[in-house]
Write a protein that holds these residues in place. Sequence first.
Motif, PDB file in Angstrom:
ATOM      1  N   THR A 195       0.832  -1.207   0.000  1.00 31.72           N
ATOM      2  CA  THR A 195       0.000   0.000   0.000  1.00 31.72           C
ATOM      3  C   THR A 195       0.862   1.250   0.000  1.00 31.72           C
ATOM      4  O   THR A 195       0.596   2.211  -0.747  1.00 31.72           O
ATOM      5  CB  THR A 195      -0.924   0.005   1.239  1.00 31.72           C
ATOM      6  OG1 THR A 195      -1.747  -1.161   1.215  1.00 31.72           O
ATOM      7  CG2 THR A 195      -1.807   1.244   1.235  1.00 31.72           C
ATOM      8  N   LEU A 196       1.905   1.262   0.830  1.00 31.83           N
ATOM      9  CA  LEU A 196       2.798   2.420   0.898  1.00 31.83           C
ATOM     10  C   LEU A 196       3.488   2.647  -0.436  1.00 31.83           C
ATOM     11  O   LEU A 196       3.536   3.780  -0.943  1.00 31.83           O
ATOM     12  CB  LEU A 196       3.834   2.206   2.007  1.00 31.83           C
ATOM     13  CG  LEU A 196       4.887   3.311   2.173  1.00 31.83           C
ATOM     14  CD1 LEU A 196       4.219   4.640   2.526  1.00 31.83           C
ATOM     15  CD2 LEU A 196       5.902   2.926   3.251  1.00 31.83           C
ATOM     16  N   ASP A 228      -8.448   1.380   1.609  1.00 27.98           N
ATOM     17  CA  ASP A 228      -7.313   2.108   2.187  1.00 27.98           C
ATOM     18  C   ASP A 228      -6.555   2.871   1.108  1.00 27.98           C
ATOM     19  O   ASP A 228      -6.160   4.034   1.296  1.00 27.98           O
ATOM     20  CB  ASP A 228      -6.365   1.142   2.896  1.00 27.98           C
ATOM     21  CG  ASP A 228      -6.940   0.616   4.198  1.00 27.98           C
ATOM     22  OD1 ASP A 228      -7.847   1.261   4.754  1.00 27.98           O
ATOM     23  OD2 ASP A 228      -6.482  -0.455   4.652  1.00 27.98           O
ATOM     24  N   ILE A 271      -6.157   6.997   0.741  1.00 27.22           N
ATOM     25  CA  ILE A 271      -4.868   7.699   0.657  1.00 27.22           C
ATOM     26  C   ILE A 271      -4.869   8.673  -0.514  1.00 27.22           C
ATOM     27  O   ILE A 271      -4.446   9.836  -0.386  1.00 27.22           O
ATOM     28  CB  ILE A 271      -3.720   6.679   0.522  1.00 27.22           C
ATOM     29  CG1 ILE A 271      -3.550   5.911   1.830  1.00 27.22           C
ATOM     30  CG2 ILE A 271      -2.420   7.381   0.141  1.00 27.22           C
ATOM     31  CD1 ILE A 271      -2.567   4.756   1.740  1.00 27.22           C
ATOM     32  N   SER A 305       0.795   3.632  -3.328  1.00 21.39           N
ATOM     33  CA  SER A 305       0.188   4.947  -3.122  1.00 21.39           C
ATOM     34  C   SER A 305       1.215   6.057  -3.322  1.00 21.39           C
ATOM     35  O   SER A 305       0.918   7.077  -3.958  1.00 21.39           O
ATOM     36  CB  SER A 305      -0.436   5.038  -1.732  1.00 21.39           C
ATOM     37  OG  SER A 305       0.509   4.793  -0.719  1.00 21.39           O
ATOM     38  N   CYS A 306       2.424   5.864  -2.795  1.00 17.76           N
ATOM     39  CA  CYS A 306       3.469   6.874  -2.995  1.00 17.76           C
ATOM     40  C   CYS A 306       3.817   7.030  -4.477  1.00 17.76           C
ATOM     41  O   CYS A 306       4.023   8.140  -4.972  1.00 17.76           O
ATOM     42  CB  CYS A 306       4.724   6.505  -2.205  1.00 17.76           C
ATOM     43  SG  CYS A 306       4.593   6.770  -0.430  1.00 17.76           S
ATOM     44  N   LEU A 317      -1.953   9.809   6.758  1.00 14.21           N
ATOM     45  CA  LEU A 317      -1.442   9.071   5.603  1.00 14.21           C
ATOM     46  C   LEU A 317      -0.386   8.054   6.041  1.00 14.21           C
ATOM     47  O   LEU A 317      -0.331   6.938   5.506  1.00 14.21           O
ATOM     48  CB  LEU A 317      -0.844  10.047   4.582  1.00 14.21           C
ATOM     49  CG  LEU A 317      -1.870  10.884   3.806  1.00 14.21           C
ATOM     50  CD1 LEU A 317      -1.167  12.014   3.051  1.00 14.21           C
ATOM     51  CD2 LEU A 317      -2.658  10.015   2.843  1.00 14.21           C
ATOM     52  N   PHE A 346      -9.295  11.513   5.957  1.00 12.16           N
ATOM     53  CA  PHE A 346      -8.288  12.241   6.731  1.00 12.16           C
ATOM     54  C   PHE A 346      -8.889  12.843   7.994  1.00 12.16           C
ATOM     55  O   PHE A 346      -8.442  12.576   9.120  1.00 12.16           O
ATOM     56  CB  PHE A 346      -7.654  13.317   5.842  1.00 12.16           C
ATOM     57  CG  PHE A 346      -7.185  14.542   6.567  1.00 12.16           C
ATOM     58  CD1 PHE A 346      -6.399  14.441   7.716  1.00 12.16           C
ATOM     59  CD2 PHE A 346      -7.501  15.794   6.090  1.00 12.16           C
ATOM     60  CE1 PHE A 346      -5.960  15.579   8.374  1.00 12.16           C
ATOM     61  CE2 PHE A 346      -7.067  16.932   6.743  1.00 12.16           C
ATOM     62  CZ  PHE A 346      -6.291  16.824   7.894  1.00 12.16           C
ATOM     63  N   ALA A 377      -4.623  12.776  -0.077  1.00 12.27           N
ATOM     64  CA  ALA A 377      -3.459  13.484  -0.612  1.00 12.27           C
ATOM     65  C   ALA A 377      -3.870  14.571  -1.598  1.00 12.27           C
ATOM     66  O   ALA A 377      -3.387  15.715  -1.526  1.00 12.27           O
ATOM     67  CB  ALA A 377      -2.505  12.488  -1.277  1.00 12.27           C
ATOM     68  N   TRP A 393       5.476  11.653   3.375  1.00 18.28           N
ATOM     69  CA  TRP A 393       4.156  12.144   3.005  1.00 18.28           C
ATOM     70  C   TRP A 393       4.107  13.667   3.014  1.00 18.28           C
ATOM     71  O   TRP A 393       3.400  14.269   2.201  1.00 18.28           O
ATOM     72  CB  TRP A 393       3.094  11.551   3.928  1.00 18.28           C
ATOM     73  CG  TRP A 393       2.718  10.164   3.543  1.00 18.28           C
ATOM     74  CD1 TRP A 393       2.934   9.013   4.235  1.00 18.28           C
ATOM     75  CD2 TRP A 393       2.076   9.776   2.318  1.00 18.28           C
ATOM     76  NE1 TRP A 393       2.471   7.930   3.538  1.00 18.28           N
ATOM     77  CE2 TRP A 393       1.935   8.365   2.351  1.00 18.28           C
ATOM     78  CE3 TRP A 393       1.625  10.474   1.201  1.00 18.28           C
ATOM     79  CZ2 TRP A 393       1.346   7.650   1.321  1.00 18.28           C
ATOM     80  CZ3 TRP A 393       1.032   9.759   0.165  1.00 18.28           C
ATOM     81  CH2 TRP A 393       0.904   8.366   0.229  1.00 18.28           C
ATOM     82  N   PHE A 451      -2.323   5.133   7.520  1.00 14.35           N
ATOM     83  CA  PHE A 451      -2.960   4.320   6.484  1.00 14.35           C
ATOM     84  C   PHE A 451      -1.954   3.470   5.715  1.00 14.35           C
ATOM     85  O   PHE A 451      -2.263   2.356   5.305  1.00 14.35           O
ATOM     86  CB  PHE A 451      -3.713   5.220   5.501  1.00 14.35           C
ATOM     87  CG  PHE A 451      -5.084   5.618   5.969  1.00 14.35           C
ATOM     88  CD1 PHE A 451      -5.456   5.487   7.292  1.00 14.35           C
ATOM     89  CD2 PHE A 451      -6.008   6.133   5.078  1.00 14.35           C
ATOM     90  CE1 PHE A 451      -6.711   5.853   7.728  1.00 14.35           C
ATOM     91  CE2 PHE A 451      -7.278   6.510   5.501  1.00 14.35           C
ATOM     92  CZ  PHE A 451      -7.627   6.371   6.830  1.00 14.35           C
ATOM     93  N   SER A 452      -0.800   4.032   5.475  1.00 13.97           N
ATOM     94  CA  SER A 452       0.171   3.351   4.617  1.00 13.97           C
ATOM     95  C   SER A 452       1.098   2.420   5.380  1.00 13.97           C
ATOM     96  O   SER A 452       1.985   1.811   4.782  1.00 13.97           O
ATOM     97  CB  SER A 452       0.996   4.389   3.841  1.00 13.97           C
ATOM     98  OG  SER A 452       1.665   5.266   4.731  1.00 13.97           O
TER      99      SER A 452
END
Length: 499
Positions: A7-8, A185, A189, A11-12, A425, A326, A193, A444, A428-429
């Motif tokens: 996920t991290l 999730d 994110i 999403s990033c 964030l 958020f 963001a 983030w 979540f990540s």
Amino acid sequence: MTRSQLTLATSCTLITAIGAWGVVDPDSLVRLASTVVAKYFESRGWFVMLSVSGMLLLCIWLAFSRFGDIRLGADDDRPEFSTPSWIAMLFAAGMGVGLLFWAVAEPLTHFAFAQSFMEQPYAAQQALLATNFHWGIHAWAIYGTTALTIAYFTFRKGAPMLVSGPIETLFPNETWAKLVGGLSDFMAIVAIAIGVGGSIAMGVFQVADGIDVMMGGDKAATWLVAAVFVVMVAAYLPPLLVDLGTGMARLSNTAMIIAIALVLYTVILGPTEFLLNSILNGFGEYIFAAIPRGFETLTFFGDDLGTWFQDWTLTYMVWWIAWGPFVGVFIARISKGRTIREFVLGVLIGPTVFSVIWFGAFGGIGLFDTLHGSGDLLLMAETNVERVTFGLLERLPLPTLTTIATILAAFLFIVTSVVSAAFVLGTFSTGGDPDPSPKVRLVWGVLLGLLGAAMILSGSVDAIKKLIAIGALPFVFVCVLLCVCLIRGLRQEVHHADR
């Protein structure tokens, strides 16, 4: 690779790609967002309004049902923060800089549109009503249901503080729940963001215009906007290296004190009688129109009103949905120990009352200038929306002092929002870690700055609104699913207690 690592990473990567696209070619990104949002609103606008109105009715029902006595946590838990500090923190995270930005501009923009087909007094009344509707209990119902669901399952059921927590707690052995939870999730994110990136851009525009007003300019130069952006990023990165706690409460309380002082200043030194009548009339109109208006889609009123409805009402609703995960997680985090009734009434009533007073004061003085004065503020709202609030302050005593106060409040609101968002964030990540590492939070913070830069380069507030909306569209369905999870979880608990 674990699910949280995946996920991290994904999403990033996506947020970096969107931010880079916005920096390199902002026009094509805005065109794509505008096209997708327009198609979605045409085909699913009814679903957005039905979902948001359903969330509000759910909140009202929970507050006055037997479920209202259930505490968010163990039965002997009590709130960590005082009620005034709690409301100030959720308000600063939930709306903050948007109120400063649109305080005068939004009512005047609606008035300019409405006066083309109705008499001016009625147009002024409808302009305030529309503004109050956009910033009132429907917005806080979105925040409230998301926050309440996450808080209930986190503090009452031991679920991780994630959007997926309620889903996977209710259906622990279902493969579809794990897939939907992971996707939820991820969508949360993205929505957070992009939404916070848009708020950074609006905050930078407003602070830069305020400084330009003090310098005697008529439009903030590019170098000034860039300088404000750099200073703002430099201001919010260091707090990401320390714990989230009393420092946030102090910053939020300071920003709220400044905002309250600005309202009192405007009412006392402005056309007081007119503004007090405006505030009271705004309350009356809003109380009786709020729930019915949530089911209106303006289908039968032609293309002009339909376009206005999409550009404003639907855009605002998905804007709040973008911020929902958020603000929801942040509110959940600071609400442990409160009962559901106390939570719902505090979240819905406190911020809504302040918003109606705020727009009744600032929007009221803008309408007073339009109806009984020079009308310069209306012209400014049509040509330079970022400067309207400062244009109003220049017409009252001590304009330099109040301009500085507004700049400071906008700056604090942005800093608190970005710091809170980076923590959420990070949570979540990293699979629900309530205290993600400084390194993750810093990553983030940098990515939010990149998105903010992309939004600034988009060149207009309308473009920013479209970009925020496209990030939120998929999360509408997740909000509905969370409401279902909350009802099911509460019913299971009460049924078990009855047995």
